[in-house]
Scaffold this motif. Structure first.
Motif, PDB file in Angstrom:
ATOM      1  N   SER A 217      33.830  -9.762  -3.176  1.00 32.50           N
ATOM      2  CA  SER A 217      34.610  -9.627  -1.944  1.00 32.50           C
ATOM      3  C   SER A 217      35.752  -8.652  -2.186  1.00 32.50           C
ATOM      4  O   SER A 217      36.177  -8.444  -3.326  1.00 32.50           O
ATOM      5  N   GLU A 218      36.250  -8.083  -1.128  1.00 30.07           N
ATOM      6  CA  GLU A 218      37.363  -7.150  -1.216  1.00 30.07           C
ATOM      7  C   GLU A 218      38.681  -7.906  -1.039  1.00 30.07           C
ATOM      8  O   GLU A 218      38.701  -9.116  -0.850  1.00 30.07           O
ATOM      9  N   GLN A 219      39.793  -7.185  -1.144  1.00 30.37           N
ATOM     10  CA  GLN A 219      41.138  -7.753  -0.956  1.00 30.37           C
ATOM     11  C   GLN A 219      41.421  -8.901  -1.940  1.00 30.37           C
ATOM     12  O   GLN A 219      42.019  -9.904  -1.577  1.00 30.37           O
ATOM     13  N   ASP A 220      40.963  -8.745  -3.165  1.00 28.89           N
ATOM     14  CA  ASP A 220      41.111  -9.805  -4.159  1.00 28.89           C
ATOM     15  C   ASP A 220      41.399  -9.188  -5.527  1.00 28.89           C
ATOM     16  O   ASP A 220      40.473  -8.874  -6.276  1.00 28.89           O
ATOM     17  N   PRO A 236      19.626  -5.112 -14.885  1.00 30.58           N
ATOM     18  CA  PRO A 236      18.480  -4.470 -14.223  1.00 30.58           C
ATOM     19  C   PRO A 236      17.994  -5.174 -12.960  1.00 30.58           C
ATOM     20  O   PRO A 236      17.780  -4.533 -11.934  1.00 30.58           O
ATOM     21  N   ASN A 237      17.803  -6.473 -13.015  1.00 22.99           N
ATOM     22  CA  ASN A 237      17.190  -7.202 -11.901  1.00 22.99           C
ATOM     23  C   ASN A 237      18.251  -7.966 -11.111  1.00 22.99           C
ATOM     24  O   ASN A 237      18.133  -9.162 -10.872  1.00 22.99           O
ATOM     25  N   SER A 238      19.294  -7.230 -10.702  1.00 31.54           N
ATOM     26  CA  SER A 238      20.411  -7.878 -10.014  1.00 31.54           C
ATOM     27  C   SER A 238      20.558  -7.365  -8.580  1.00 31.54           C
ATOM     28  O   SER A 238      20.165  -6.244  -8.268  1.00 31.54           O
ATOM     29  N   SER A 239      21.109  -8.222  -7.741  1.00 31.23           N
ATOM     30  CA  SER A 239      21.412  -7.835  -6.363  1.00 31.23           C
ATOM     31  C   SER A 239      22.879  -8.133  -6.092  1.00 31.23           C
ATOM     32  O   SER A 239      23.416  -9.149  -6.543  1.00 31.23           O
ATOM     33  N   LEU A 240      23.525  -7.256  -5.349  1.00 30.74           N
ATOM     34  CA  LEU A 240      24.949  -7.368  -5.036  1.00 30.74           C
ATOM     35  C   LEU A 240      25.110  -7.721  -3.566  1.00 30.74           C
ATOM     36  O   LEU A 240      24.580  -7.044  -2.689  1.00 30.74           O
ATOM     37  N   LYS A 241      25.856  -8.811  -3.300  1.00 29.67           N
ATOM     38  CA  LYS A 241      26.070  -9.240  -1.923  1.00 29.67           C
ATOM     39  C   LYS A 241      27.563  -9.369  -1.656  1.00 29.67           C
ATOM     40  O   LYS A 241      28.302  -9.948  -2.449  1.00 29.67           O
ATOM     41  N   ARG A 242      27.993  -8.871  -0.518  1.00 30.50           N
ATOM     42  CA  ARG A 242      29.402  -8.919  -0.139  1.00 30.50           C
ATOM     43  C   ARG A 242      29.669 -10.160   0.704  1.00 30.50           C
ATOM     44  O   ARG A 242      28.947 -10.428   1.671  1.00 30.50           O
ATOM     45  N   ILE A 243      30.695 -10.917   0.323  1.00 28.25           N
ATOM     46  CA  ILE A 243      31.070 -12.113   1.066  1.00 28.25           C
ATOM     47  C   ILE A 243      32.449 -11.909   1.684  1.00 28.25           C
ATOM     48  O   ILE A 243      33.236 -11.068   1.236  1.00 28.25           O
ATOM     49  N   THR A 244      32.755 -12.687   2.702  1.00 30.74           N
ATOM     50  CA  THR A 244      34.039 -12.577   3.388  1.00 30.74           C
ATOM     51  C   THR A 244      35.186 -12.863   2.416  1.00 30.74           C
ATOM     52  O   THR A 244      35.150 -13.862   1.686  1.00 30.74           O
ATOM     53  N   PRO A 245      36.201 -12.005   2.370  1.00 34.83           N
ATOM     54  CA  PRO A 245      37.343 -12.274   1.482  1.00 34.83           C
ATOM     55  C   PRO A 245      38.054 -13.569   1.870  1.00 34.83           C
ATOM     56  O   PRO A 245      38.169 -13.899   3.053  1.00 34.83           O
TER      57      PRO A 245
END
Length: 265
Positions: A217-220, A236-245
């Motif tokens: 998350s951003e703002q952290d 290699p086998n990773s996924s990035l997900k954005r969550i609400t700050p």
């Protein structure tokens, strides 16, 4: 109260103890099982497991300052796995817990089916100078018997004012360290853990071959967004997900985390 004993310390843990897939979810610095169990609600097909690290929650003993490290916390987690006779687990954590989960996956890959890193707070080196200073000053105030109103004293420090100016949530997180009833007795964790790191070579992350979920998350400033991006680039086998700050909405933050974890597992 469920406990297991390891190296003369009684560790508190929680376990759904059902037939679901075991998911060990580890809390952050100054937190406890309520943090991870609060994010990961009871879910069909999942056996939630969490523990209080030494010097946290209901696991009050630290076993000596030299035991406050990612290496030791990982050994403690392995002891829990052995206590429960688990052959394979999903391992994950928030912040410090993410660092322990990362180290666990590197040192015990045969036990891991999936890895979840929520808001990682370390790269392959100690935390930033500002974060180390923020926790150092909490430690200094906690152990200073002449300071009676410790929260107020911390609010007057330059580092707190700076962190709060960057993120009000970060300021609240730091102040939360004073809430623990055994904060003074376990204060050493605040100077040992930030100066440590899960591992010291990011190239090792390339050896993680099982599916990995990274939540950012951003703002952290305590959990920089770019740390998650870096891990995503190397695993290699990773996924990035954005969550609400949490700065925006703590409730939505937890909902996002839960939904992404459920989709992943």
């Amino acid at each position: 109260m469920p406990i297991f004993s390891f190296e003369d310390i009684d560790f508190y843990y929680e376990d759904d103890d059902n037939n679901g897939e075991p998911f060990i979810f580890l809390h952050g610095l100054g937190g406890d099982t309520s943090q991870t169990m609060g994010i990961m609600k009871q879910t069909e097909g999942i056996r939630r497991i969490s523990m209080d690290f030494r010097g946290h929650g209901k696991t009050i003993d630290i076993g000596g300052r030299d035991k406050l490290s990612f290496e030791q916390f990982t050994r403690d987690t392995l002891a829990l796995v052995n206590h429960l006779n688990l052959e394979k687990v999903i391992i994950g954590g928030v912040s410090t817990g993410a660092g322990v989960a990362l180290r666990f996956s590197l040192t015990n890959p045969q036990l891991v089916s999936k890895l979840i890193l929520s808001r990682p707070a370390w790269k392959d080196e100690p935390q930033s100078r500002e974060i180390i200073e923020a926790y150092q000053q909490i430690y200094d105030i906690l152990v200073d018997n002449s300071v009676k109103d410790k929260k107020t004293a911390y609010k007057e420090t330059k580092i707190y004012k700076y962190m709060k100016s960057v993120s009000s949530y970060a300021g609240e997180t730091l102040l939360g360290q004073f809430e623990y009833p055994y904060a003074k007795d376990t204060a050493s964790k605040l100077i040992k853990i930030p100066r440590d790191c899960p591992n010291s070579n990011r190239d090792d992350w390339k050896n993680i071959i099982f599916p990995t979920l990274i939540l950012v998350s951003e703002q952290d400033p305590i959990h920089p967004y770019e740390y998650g991006v870096l891990l995503n680039n190397f695993i290699p086998n990773s996924s990035l997900k954005r969550i609400t700050p949490k700065e925006v909405s703590g409730q939505q933050h937890n909902i996002d985390s839960y939904n992404f974890i459920c989709d992943f597992v």
